[in-house]
Design a protein around this motif. Structure first.
Motif, PDB file in Angstrom:
ATOM      1  N   GLU A  26     -96.808  45.097  90.850  1.00 45.60           N
ATOM      2  CA  GLU A  26     -97.659  43.796  90.933  1.00 45.60           C
ATOM      3  C   GLU A  26     -96.723  42.527  91.137  1.00 45.60           C
ATOM      4  OE1 GLU A  26    -100.375  41.589  87.933  1.00 45.60           O
ATOM      5  OE2 GLU A  26    -100.458  43.420  87.812  1.00 45.60           O
ATOM      6  N   LEU A  27     -95.296  42.505  90.482  1.00 48.86           N
ATOM      7  CA  LEU A  27     -94.610  41.776  90.859  1.00 48.86           C
ATOM      8  C   LEU A  27     -93.609  42.438  91.852  1.00 48.86           C
ATOM      9  CD1 LEU A  27     -93.317  40.383  87.503  1.00 48.86           C
ATOM     10  CD2 LEU A  27     -94.009  38.955  89.293  1.00 48.86           C
ATOM     11  N   LYS A  28     -93.329  42.090  93.039  1.00 52.23           N
ATOM     12  CA  LYS A  28     -92.741  42.815  94.180  1.00 52.23           C
ATOM     13  C   LYS A  28     -91.294  42.837  94.215  1.00 52.23           C
ATOM     14  CE  LYS A  28     -96.901  43.128  96.049  1.00 52.23           C
ATOM     15  NZ  LYS A  28     -97.845  44.227  96.013  1.00 52.23           N
ATOM     16  N   PRO A  29     -90.777  43.919  94.508  1.00 55.04           N
ATOM     17  CA  PRO A  29     -89.215  44.017  94.529  1.00 55.04           C
ATOM     18  C   PRO A  29     -89.023  42.612  95.377  1.00 55.04           C
ATOM     19  CG  PRO A  29     -90.353  46.129  94.963  1.00 55.04           C
ATOM     20  CD  PRO A  29     -91.507  45.211  95.055  1.00 55.04           C
ATOM     21  N   GLY A  30     -87.624  42.183  94.980  1.00 55.94           N
ATOM     22  CA  GLY A  30     -87.149  41.022  95.476  1.00 55.94           C
ATOM     23  C   GLY A  30     -87.927  39.794  95.183  1.00 55.94           C
ATOM     24  N   GLU A  31     -89.168  39.807  94.406  1.00 53.11           N
ATOM     25  CA  GLU A  31     -89.706  38.488  94.003  1.00 53.11           C
ATOM     26  C   GLU A  31     -89.225  37.776  93.002  1.00 53.11           C
ATOM     27  OE1 GLU A  31     -94.167  37.207  92.530  1.00 53.11           O
ATOM     28  OE2 GLU A  31     -93.920  39.392  93.387  1.00 53.11           O
ATOM     29  N   ARG A  32     -88.873  36.468  93.074  1.00 49.12           N
ATOM     30  CA  ARG A  32     -88.301  35.544  91.958  1.00 49.12           C
ATOM     31  C   ARG A  32     -89.478  35.285  90.759  1.00 49.12           C
ATOM     32  NH1 ARG A  32     -84.461  30.324  92.885  1.00 49.12           N
ATOM     33  NH2 ARG A  32     -84.065  29.788  90.494  1.00 49.12           N
ATOM     34  N   VAL A  33     -88.691  35.488  89.805  1.00 50.14           N
ATOM     35  CA  VAL A  33     -89.612  35.005  88.663  1.00 50.14           C
ATOM     36  C   VAL A  33     -89.193  33.723  88.341  1.00 50.14           C
ATOM     37  CG1 VAL A  33     -89.732  35.374  86.089  1.00 50.14           C
ATOM     38  CG2 VAL A  33     -89.557  37.395  87.592  1.00 50.14           C
ATOM     39  N   ARG A  50     -88.179  33.441  78.049  1.00 54.03           N
ATOM     40  CA  ARG A  50     -86.835  33.615  78.178  1.00 54.03           C
ATOM     41  C   ARG A  50     -86.045  34.843  77.424  1.00 54.03           C
ATOM     42  NH1 ARG A  50     -85.419  27.227  77.814  1.00 54.03           N
ATOM     43  NH2 ARG A  50     -85.829  27.001  79.903  1.00 54.03           N
ATOM     44  N   GLU A  51     -86.762  34.951  76.204  1.00 51.94           N
ATOM     45  CA  GLU A  51     -86.282  36.352  75.288  1.00 51.94           C
ATOM     46  C   GLU A  51     -86.806  37.544  75.882  1.00 51.94           C
ATOM     47  OE1 GLU A  51     -87.869  36.194  71.233  1.00 51.94           O
ATOM     48  OE2 GLU A  51     -87.080  33.964  70.919  1.00 51.94           O
ATOM     49  N   ALA A  52     -87.951  37.513  76.639  1.00 48.70           N
ATOM     50  CA  ALA A  52     -88.497  38.997  77.335  1.00 48.70           C
ATOM     51  C   ALA A  52     -87.708  38.979  78.567  1.00 48.70           C
ATOM     52  CB  ALA A  52     -89.982  38.755  77.583  1.00 48.70           C
ATOM     53  N   ILE A  53     -87.296  38.099  79.364  1.00 45.13           N
ATOM     54  CA  ILE A  53     -86.517  38.005  80.469  1.00 45.13           C
ATOM     55  C   ILE A  53     -85.020  38.539  80.098  1.00 45.13           C
ATOM     56  CG2 ILE A  53     -85.325  36.501  82.263  1.00 45.13           C
ATOM     57  CD1 ILE A  53     -87.729  35.168  82.390  1.00 45.13           C
ATOM     58  N   ARG A  54     -84.475  38.136  79.028  1.00 47.20           N
ATOM     59  CA  ARG A  54     -83.218  38.686  78.723  1.00 47.20           C
ATOM     60  C   ARG A  54     -83.475  40.104  78.535  1.00 47.20           C
ATOM     61  NH1 ARG A  54     -82.353  33.473  76.234  1.00 47.20           N
ATOM     62  NH2 ARG A  54     -83.232  34.335  74.181  1.00 47.20           N
ATOM     63  N   ARG A  55     -84.281  40.571  77.876  1.00 48.84           N
ATOM     64  CA  ARG A  55     -84.554  41.931  77.487  1.00 48.84           C
ATOM     65  C   ARG A  55     -84.662  42.797  78.759  1.00 48.84           C
ATOM     66  NH1 ARG A  55     -88.830  44.045  73.386  1.00 48.84           N
ATOM     67  NH2 ARG A  55     -88.584  46.418  73.513  1.00 48.84           N
ATOM     68  N   LEU A  56     -85.444  42.377  79.513  1.00 46.34           N
ATOM     69  CA  LEU A  56     -85.688  42.993  80.787  1.00 46.34           C
ATOM     70  C   LEU A  56     -84.364  43.163  81.875  1.00 46.34           C
ATOM     71  CD1 LEU A  56     -89.350  41.854  81.515  1.00 46.34           C
ATOM     72  CD2 LEU A  56     -88.615  44.111  81.027  1.00 46.34           C
ATOM     73  N   ILE A  57     -83.516  42.067  81.652  1.00 43.44           N
ATOM     74  CA  ILE A  57     -82.346  41.976  82.529  1.00 43.44           C
ATOM     75  C   ILE A  57     -81.440  43.051  81.821  1.00 43.44           C
ATOM     76  CG2 ILE A  57     -80.254  40.685  82.837  1.00 43.44           C
ATOM     77  CD1 ILE A  57     -81.982  38.314  83.194  1.00 43.44           C
ATOM     78  N   SER A  58     -81.472  43.287  80.456  1.00 42.36           N
ATOM     79  CA  SER A  58     -80.362  44.232  79.893  1.00 42.36           C
ATOM     80  C   SER A  58     -80.979  45.760  80.112  1.00 42.36           C
ATOM     81  CB  SER A  58     -80.450  44.067  78.575  1.00 42.36           C
ATOM     82  OG  SER A  58     -81.613  44.602  77.840  1.00 42.36           O
ATOM     83  N   GLU A  59     -82.231  45.751  80.628  1.00 38.24           N
ATOM     84  CA  GLU A  59     -82.576  47.010  80.988  1.00 38.24           C
ATOM     85  C   GLU A  59     -82.714  47.516  82.393  1.00 38.24           C
ATOM     86  OE1 GLU A  59     -86.510  47.401  79.344  1.00 38.24           O
ATOM     87  OE2 GLU A  59     -85.852  47.586  77.091  1.00 38.24           O
ATOM     88  N   SER A  60     -82.078  46.301  83.407  1.00 39.06           N
ATOM     89  CA  SER A  60     -82.026  46.434  84.773  1.00 39.06           C
ATOM     90  C   SER A  60     -83.334  46.176  85.503  1.00 39.06           C
ATOM     91  CB  SER A  60     -81.008  47.526  85.140  1.00 39.06           C
ATOM     92  OG  SER A  60     -79.752  47.432  84.694  1.00 39.06           O
ATOM     93  N   LEU A  61     -84.349  46.057  84.646  1.00 38.24           N
ATOM     94  CA  LEU A  61     -85.540  45.793  85.209  1.00 38.24           C
ATOM     95  C   LEU A  61     -85.827  44.362  85.853  1.00 38.24           C
ATOM     96  CD1 LEU A  61     -88.008  47.729  82.736  1.00 38.24           C
ATOM     97  CD2 LEU A  61     -87.461  48.465  85.101  1.00 38.24           C
ATOM     98  N   LEU A  62     -85.110  43.347  85.418  1.00 33.31           N
ATOM     99  CA  LEU A  62     -84.890  42.314  86.607  1.00 33.31           C
ATOM    100  C   LEU A  62     -83.436  41.968  86.508  1.00 33.31           C
ATOM    101  CD1 LEU A  62     -87.369  39.764  84.199  1.00 33.31           C
ATOM    102  CD2 LEU A  62     -87.479  40.728  86.769  1.00 33.31           C
TER     103      LEU A  62
END
Length: 218
Positions: A26-33, A50-62
């Motif tokens: 639903e969030l497309k690959p390459g799409e900016r958040v 921001r807390e959720a984004i940091r967690r997703l970055i740590s999982e390489s999903l963002l």
């Protein structure tokens, strides 16, 4: 409810929802958040976002950019090959271990999942759920906590690619047949055969995903 608990609950909600949007594409690959727009859409403040984004970055999903922006990572054929190779090794190990530990009740449970898989094979999402349930049950029977932990970590990364692996009826029928032979090998207590079938099954899913992605790209 304390302020800390409220923030944690909000961050967990945002994390789960963003992860769902990423995995479902639903969030497309390459799409900016964009934080302001996303916070408004989810009706949350910027702090849990921001807390959720940091967690997703740590999982390489963002992916954090040098400019400070956050993107959904692009779909990558090289990455999918690496992920599936590691998962194939994990599945092979767990299938081997399951052969040594499976009880009659375990075999009956696996056969029940197979029946549901067969009933749902015409429906991509449901067939996928039953396939994941089967692999999860085999992992549970195997009982190797480290293998399960690594497998779960890899699965998080693979979620975005899974819908490519069963997009055709032919592939879903093939996966069901492979599931049946895998369960038969576990039931027979044949670890070498079960390990080989599990490995080949996952690599077949990799090939299907790469083909589907190539077609989408083209």
């Amino acid at each position: 409810m304390s302020g800390a608990t409220t923030r944690n609950t909000g961050a967990d909600f945002v994390y789960a929802e963003l992860k769902r949007q990423i995995i479902s594409l639903e969030l497309k690959p390459g799409e900016r958040v964009y934080e302001p727009a996303m916070a408004s859409a989810l009706q949350v403040s910027r702090t849990p976002l921001r807390e959720a984004i940091r967690r997703l970055i740590s999982e390489s999903l963002l992916e954090q950019q040098r400019t400070g922006g956050v993107l959904v990572p692009a779909l990558d054929e090289a990455a999918i090959s690496e992920l599936y190779e590691v998962r194939a090794a994990m599945e092979s190990l767990m299938a081997r271990n399951a052969c040594l530990k499976a009880t009659l009740a375990d075999i009956n449970a696996l056969e029940g999942i197979l029946e549901r898989n067969a009933a749902m094979v015409g429906f991509a999402d449901e067939a996928m759920k039953q396939g994941m349930s089967l692999h999860g049950k085999i992992a549970g029977i195997a009982g190797n906590s480290w293998a399960r932990r690594f497998h779960d970590q890899i699965s998080n990364q693979m979620e975005r690619y899974r819908h490519f692996t069963n997009s055709t009826q032919e592939r879903r029928d093939q996966a069901l047949a492979q599931h049946r032979t895998l369960v038969a090998a576990v039931a027979a207590g044949d670890p070498d055969r079960a390990a080989r079938i599990a490995f080949d099954h996952v690599m077949g899913a990799r090939d299907a995903a790469v083909r589907a992605m190539s077609g989408t790209t083209a």
